[in-house]
Write an enzyme that holds these catalytic residues in place. Structure first.
Site, PDB file in Angstrom:
ATOM      1  N   TYR A 163     105.599  84.111  93.630  1.00  0.00           N
ATOM      2  CA  TYR A 163     106.926  84.710  93.675  1.00  0.00           C
ATOM      3  C   TYR A 163     107.837  83.891  94.591  1.00  0.00           C
ATOM      4  O   TYR A 163     107.601  83.790  95.800  1.00  0.00           O
ATOM      5  CB  TYR A 163     106.867  86.154  94.170  1.00  0.00           C
ATOM      6  CG  TYR A 163     106.177  87.118  93.227  1.00  0.00           C
ATOM      7  CD1 TYR A 163     105.911  86.774  91.904  1.00  0.00           C
ATOM      8  CD2 TYR A 163     105.783  88.385  93.661  1.00  0.00           C
ATOM      9  CE1 TYR A 163     105.276  87.660  91.041  1.00  0.00           C
ATOM     10  CE2 TYR A 163     105.155  89.277  92.791  1.00  0.00           C
ATOM     11  CZ  TYR A 163     104.899  88.903  91.492  1.00  0.00           C
ATOM     12  OH  TYR A 163     104.263  89.786  90.638  1.00  0.00           O
TER      13      TYR A 163
ATOM     14  N   SER B  85     106.699  95.925  85.546  1.00  0.00           N
ATOM     15  CA  SER B  85     107.905  95.975  84.702  1.00  0.00           C
ATOM     16  C   SER B  85     108.053  97.339  84.027  1.00  0.00           C
ATOM     17  O   SER B  85     108.162  97.435  82.801  1.00  0.00           O
ATOM     18  CB  SER B  85     107.874  94.857  83.660  1.00  0.00           C
ATOM     19  OG  SER B  85     108.082  93.609  84.251  1.00  0.00           O
ATOM     20  N   PRO B  86     108.076  98.422  84.802  1.00  0.00           N
ATOM     21  CA  PRO B  86     108.136  99.762  84.204  1.00  0.00           C
ATOM     22  C   PRO B  86     109.461 100.100  83.522  1.00  0.00           C
ATOM     23  O   PRO B  86     109.550 101.145  82.878  1.00  0.00           O
ATOM     24  CB  PRO B  86     107.885 100.680  85.406  1.00  0.00           C
ATOM     25  CG  PRO B  86     108.342  99.887  86.588  1.00  0.00           C
ATOM     26  CD  PRO B  86     107.991  98.477  86.269  1.00  0.00           C
TER      27      PRO B  86
ATOM     28  N   GLY C 294     109.987  94.446  75.765  1.00  0.00           N
ATOM     29  CA  GLY C 294     109.594  93.071  75.448  1.00  0.00           C
ATOM     30  C   GLY C 294     108.963  92.414  76.671  1.00  0.00           C
ATOM     31  O   GLY C 294     108.418  93.079  77.549  1.00  0.00           O
TER      32      GLY C 294
ATOM     33  N   VAL D 187     116.134  95.621  80.554  1.00  0.00           N
ATOM     34  CA  VAL D 187     115.730  97.002  80.815  1.00  0.00           C
ATOM     35  C   VAL D 187     116.219  97.897  79.690  1.00  0.00           C
ATOM     36  O   VAL D 187     117.243  97.632  79.064  1.00  0.00           O
ATOM     37  CB  VAL D 187     116.281  97.503  82.167  1.00  0.00           C
ATOM     38  CG1 VAL D 187     115.731  96.665  83.309  1.00  0.00           C
ATOM     39  CG2 VAL D 187     117.807  97.484  82.180  1.00  0.00           C
TER      40      VAL D 187
END
Length: 305
Positions: free
Chosen positions: A52, A215-216, A220, A225
């Site tokens: 990250y 990625s809640p 895709g 979002v």
């Protein structure tokens, strides 16, 4: 905030984890305010990875939280390793060197949790086991897990790794819910019935491995979002209806939808917005009804047989 046990460990963790993948987008004061806001809400579990920001996110976090022994004992820190430029690497040498780099950047002597980030096609479980044994014996890592792995990949690791694998971080959201849909649509001749993950949801429940949805809010693969997105009018109408009924935001309901599942998941947020992180954390206080959960599920286009 409500807590759960992480896997089979005795580690009590908040049901919402704070993802730090984008913390390098913040200025110093903004990062400090964001981290403190999370802590003020009881969200002391922070998820990192050595890739990250090229490691920068871990450094920024350590500065933002003003890392010290007193501060460290109040935190639960998780990081991930195994992704390199153009390859994945679960070799003993890379795991050990990665952890040393993570600890240096986070300015701490140990990680509470280390996850193997993406499956390495060339993995040698014996090397992973040796690395984990060394990290545990040295006190550098207290708990271990995986990310984006299927049942047989985990079983292969467990053939040699003696430490419990307490977590599996997997992509999951209302619109990316195949791990749920393939179990609902068993033996149906539709796309939703295709098992793309080896029944990883049931496997993790059977083996008490905590699923950490990443990625809640994404649809895709990082396409955007779904909340307040014109591409999902029915879904947003349903989420907004449920949000109004509970007196919370649509962000809260999107996380509450994951928390309603009996697998005792621990969603990993990705926001750096203070209000949104508060809305995510608020989900720990909201329990959707069965009707609300299925209503949102169907509104996302997920079929019931």
């Amino acid at each position: 905030m409500r807590t759960i046990k992480l896997g089979t460990s005795n580690l009590d963790v908040p049901v919402v984890a704070v993802g730090c993948m984008r913390i390098n987008s913040l200025e110093k004061k903004e990062a400090e305010a964001f981290v403190q806001a999370a802590l003020d809400e009881g969200a002391n579990f922070f998820d990192h990875a050595d890739i990250y920001g090229g490691g920068q996110c871990e450094e920024i976090f350590a500065e933002a939280v003003h890392m010290s022994p007193t501060v460290r004992e109040k935190l639960i820190l998780q990081s991930k390793c195994g992704i390199r430029q153009g390859q994945f690497d679960f070799s003993k040498e890379h795991i050990l060197s990665s952890v040393d780099g993570i600890l240096k950047r986070l300015n701490t002597e140990y990680l509470d949790v280390l996850l193997l980030h993406r499956p390495d096609a060339l993995v040698e479980p014996e090397e992973v086991a040796e690395a984990f044994d060394q990290l545990e014996a040295s006190g550098k890592v207290r708990h271990f897990g995986v990310s984006n792995q299927k049942p047989m990949q985990i079983e292969l690791l467990k053939k040699h790794v003696k430490q419990p694998l307490v977590a599996n971080q997997l992509q999951l959201s209302i619109t990316n819910a195949n791990m749920i849909s393939n179990g609902v649509n068993v033996n149906m001749l539709i796309d939703e019935s295709v098992d793309r993950d080896g029944s990883i949801l049931d496997y993790c429940r059977l083996h008490d491995i905590t699923i950490q949805p990443w990625s809640p809010f994404q649809y895709g693969f990082f396409e955007g979002v779904f909340l307040d997105n014109d591409k999902f009018p029915e879904l947003n109408a349903e989420i907004n209806k449920v949000a109004e009924a509970h007196g919370v935001s649509n962000t809260t309901i999107a996380i509450a939808w994951l928390l309603r599942h009996p697998a005792n998941m621990q969603p990993v947020t990705g926001t750096t917005n203070i209000q949104r992180i508060k809305d995510c954390i608020k989900a720990s206080e909201v329990k959707l009804s069965r009707e609300e959960w299925y209503g949102i599920y169907r509104a996302a286009g997920n079929q019931l047989p």
